[in-house]
Design a protein around this motif. Structure first.
Motif, PDB file in Angstrom:
ATOM      1  N   PHE A 228      -5.571  -2.250  -4.421  1.00 43.29           N
ATOM      2  CA  PHE A 228      -5.418  -0.878  -3.933  1.00 43.29           C
ATOM      3  C   PHE A 228      -5.532   0.067  -5.118  1.00 43.29           C
TER       4      PHE A 228
ATOM      5  N   ASN B 144     -11.139   8.159   7.869  1.00 41.86           N
ATOM      6  CA  ASN B 144     -11.082   9.009   6.678  1.00 41.86           C
ATOM      7  C   ASN B 144     -12.181  10.062   6.676  1.00 41.86           C
TER       8      ASN B 144
ATOM      9  N   ARG C 223     -11.762  -2.210   7.702  1.00 41.84           N
ATOM     10  CA  ARG C 223     -12.230  -1.288   6.660  1.00 41.84           C
ATOM     11  C   ARG C 223     -13.215  -0.283   7.249  1.00 41.84           C
TER      12      ARG C 223
ATOM     13  N   ALA D 200       0.835  -1.206   0.000  1.00 45.26           N
ATOM     14  CA  ALA D 200       0.000   0.000   0.000  1.00 45.26           C
ATOM     15  C   ALA D 200       0.871   1.259   0.000  1.00 45.26           C
TER      16      ALA D 200
ATOM     17  N   VAL E  30      -4.977   3.059  -1.248  1.00 47.72           N
ATOM     18  CA  VAL E  30      -6.182   2.835  -0.445  1.00 47.72           C
ATOM     19  C   VAL E  30      -7.003   1.696  -1.043  1.00 47.72           C
ATOM     20  N   LYS E  31      -7.742   0.996  -0.179  1.00 46.43           N
ATOM     21  CA  LYS E  31      -8.581  -0.104  -0.640  1.00 46.43           C
ATOM     22  C   LYS E  31      -9.702   0.430  -1.519  1.00 46.43           C
TER      23      LYS E  31
ATOM     24  N   THR F  29      -1.930   3.872   5.128  1.00 40.76           N
ATOM     25  CA  THR F  29      -3.323   3.851   4.687  1.00 40.76           C
ATOM     26  C   THR F  29      -4.024   2.570   5.111  1.00 40.76           C
ATOM     27  N   THR F  30      -3.300   1.710   5.811  1.00 44.10           N
ATOM     28  CA  THR F  30      -3.861   0.440   6.263  1.00 44.10           C
ATOM     29  C   THR F  30      -3.150   0.035   7.538  1.00 44.10           C
TER      30      THR F  30
ATOM     31  N   SER G  79      -2.816   6.964  10.633  1.00 38.89           N
ATOM     32  CA  SER G  79      -3.068   7.556   9.322  1.00 38.89           C
ATOM     33  C   SER G  79      -2.000   8.543   8.879  1.00 38.89           C
TER      34      SER G  79
ATOM     35  N   ASN H 195       1.391   4.256  -3.192  1.00 39.75           N
ATOM     36  CA  ASN H 195       1.303   5.704  -2.987  1.00 39.75           C
ATOM     37  C   ASN H 195       2.637   6.388  -3.283  1.00 39.75           C
TER      38      ASN H 195
ATOM     39  N   LEU I 196     -11.238   2.265   9.182  1.00 42.06           N
ATOM     40  CA  LEU I 196     -10.610   3.200   8.246  1.00 42.06           C
ATOM     41  C   LEU I 196     -11.629   4.177   7.664  1.00 42.06           C
ATOM     42  N   GLU I 197     -12.849   3.698   7.391  1.00 40.41           N
ATOM     43  CA  GLU I 197     -13.893   4.586   6.881  1.00 40.41           C
ATOM     44  C   GLU I 197     -14.166   5.728   7.851  1.00 40.41           C
TER      45      GLU I 197
END
Length: 451
Positions: free
Chosen positions: A116, A319, A312, A87, A121-122, A340-341, A336, A91, A315-316
């Motif tokens: 990704f 974000n 996930r 990941a 990001v997923k 990103t994971t 973060s 990036n 992470l939602e």
């Protein structure tokens, strides 16, 4: 028909449910969907492909690379890389797409495919659904110089390790800290040791000789016994265990006691609040986090935003709200600012740095929270859809919750894949938690039985 994508990509037993043909078709469909969404607009697309050391990853990698290149995507093969490393590199390299082949903590015969998008990001659910819909469709194949080219980049890990080390800052050092690492014969078998030694730690590794068949085999974060024994026998200050793709981390203190994901989150949350990097004084966790964690955070002026189970969903929330720290009891921790994971080695480095910075042992740091006894009873062969609406089940949950008060909690959680309801109870004693869980399980069994 069940959805092909789960909460963490497509998983299954390699060469049975997860075949080379499926891997190829998924990769072609992903190239088409992302291309049409505008991700590749104006340039020749580039994808990074990585895997953990599972033997099946070799043929699945070949299938994914073939699918992407046949769809006109240039491919960089990274080789064996942790999921968070893949990941990061997507990036860092400005790639359009990343593919990670791993089944994380699952046994060796399983494998998985995770995509990704740009930025590392997923993919969101809508894109995954569109990829699934577009599989096996007729399409116009590029020819000549329009087909994708394939190159290897075995040195990519060096940049990832430098990123891990750099996250601690220029003046941070782990000199004097004796550490035992268990990378589960997985993808972090070289990166974890390299990162800790770069910061001056005295490192011993166990289960760091992957042969394609021994990943997660009675080792790593799902089997902590060997690490607990090694830490005590060697007089180490701390031990860290990762899973096969190194996106989770659990720890062991100098006495061999387990330090779980909730405790790790608590340690990092307090450190970040102290240096004013904990946005909104909030940490994100799931509903499975121990009540002791929630209480400890409240007592230290930190709010806990609880989500559904799954990194996930953590992470939602992070974000959507700009939160800097989140994770799960299982050891998925997301920072973060740096990732990103979930990243197990990153997490371990920051916990170790906190030990050195405060001069405290991991046992002292972990004692910020008192873990309440937790009992889980799985009730099979029930109508899980009625778990939240049956009046007698709801009445029983309400009554037990009222009786527990501030000394515990109750959670009924339907399985995502089976006709099963999980009854979880926390209480001030193990005996009380067991009694409440058994009473509620009996009500669920009686009221929701499929027979």
């Amino acid at each position: 028909m069940a959805r092909l994508f789960g909460t963490d990509g497509v998983r299954g037993r390699a060469n049975e449910a997860l075949t080379a043909e499926l891997a190829l078709e998924l990769s072609v469909a992903a190239a088409h969907v992302l291309g049409e969404s505008g991700v590749f607009e104006g340039h020749r697309p580039v994808a990074l492909v990585a895997r953990d050391p599972r033997a099946s990853g070799e043929f699945l990698e070949a299938a994914v690379v073939a699918g992407l290149a046949s769809a006109g995507v240039d491919v960089v093969r990274l080789g064996v890389v942790p999921t968070p490393g893949a990941a990061f590199l997507v990036n860092d390299r400005g790639a359009d797409l990343g593919v990670m082949l791993s089944a994380s903590h699952n046994p060796m015969p399983d494998n998985g495919i995770k995509f990704f998008s740009r930025g590392g990001v997923k993919l969101d659910d809508d894109l995954e659904d569109e990829i699934e819909k577009r599989m096996n469709e007729d399409w116009q194949r590029p020819v000549g110089d329009k087909v994708g080219r394939v190159v290897d980049d075995p040195g990519a890990l060096e940049g990832y390790v430098a990123h891990l080390v750099g996250s601690l800052g220029d003046e941070a050092s782990l000199h004097g800290l004796k550490v035992v690492l268990d990378p589960a014969n997985g993808a972090s078998s070289t990166t974890a040791q390299a990162a800790f030694e770069a910061q001056g730690a005295d490192v011993t590794t166990i289960h760091a000789e992957p042969d394609g068949l021994n990943i997660n085999d009675n080792c790593g974060s799902t089997h902590m016994g060997d690490l607990q024994r090694a830490v005590v026998e060697q007089g180490a200050d701390v031990g860290f265990a990762f899973d096969g793709d190194a996106d989770r981390c659990l720890a062991v203190d100098h006495e061999g006691n387990l330090i779980d994901g909730d405790q790790i989150l608590a340690i990092l949350a307090l450190a970040m609040k102290e240096d004013q990097s904990l946005h909104g004084d909030t940490v994100v966790a799931t509903v499975m986090s121990n009540l002791g964690f929630v209480n400890a955070m409240r007592d230290n002026g930190i709010r806990v935003d609880q989500t559904k189970v799954g990194d996930r969903y953590v992470l939602e929330s992070m974000n959507a709200n700009g939160f800097a720290l989140g994770g799960e009891q299982s050891g998925h921790v997301i920072m973060s600012e740096f990732a990103t994971t979930g990243d197990g080695v990153l997490t371990a480095l920051h916990v170790a740095s906190r030990m050195v910075h405060t001069g405290k042992s991991l046992k002292e740091l972990g004692s910020v929270m008192t873990r309440l006894p937790q009992v889980m009873i799985n009730v099979p062969d029930v109508n899980k859809a009625r778990a939240g609406i049956d009046p007698e089940v709801n009445a029983a949950v309400t009554a037990e919750t009222r009786e527990l008060g501030d000394e515990g909690r109750v959670l009924l959680r339907p399985s995502g894949t089976e006709p099963l309801v999980r009854v979880m109870v926390e209480a001030d004693t193990s005996e009380r938690a067991q009694a409440v869980a058994e009473r509620l399980a009996a009500v669920v069994r009686e009221r929701l039985s499929l027979s």
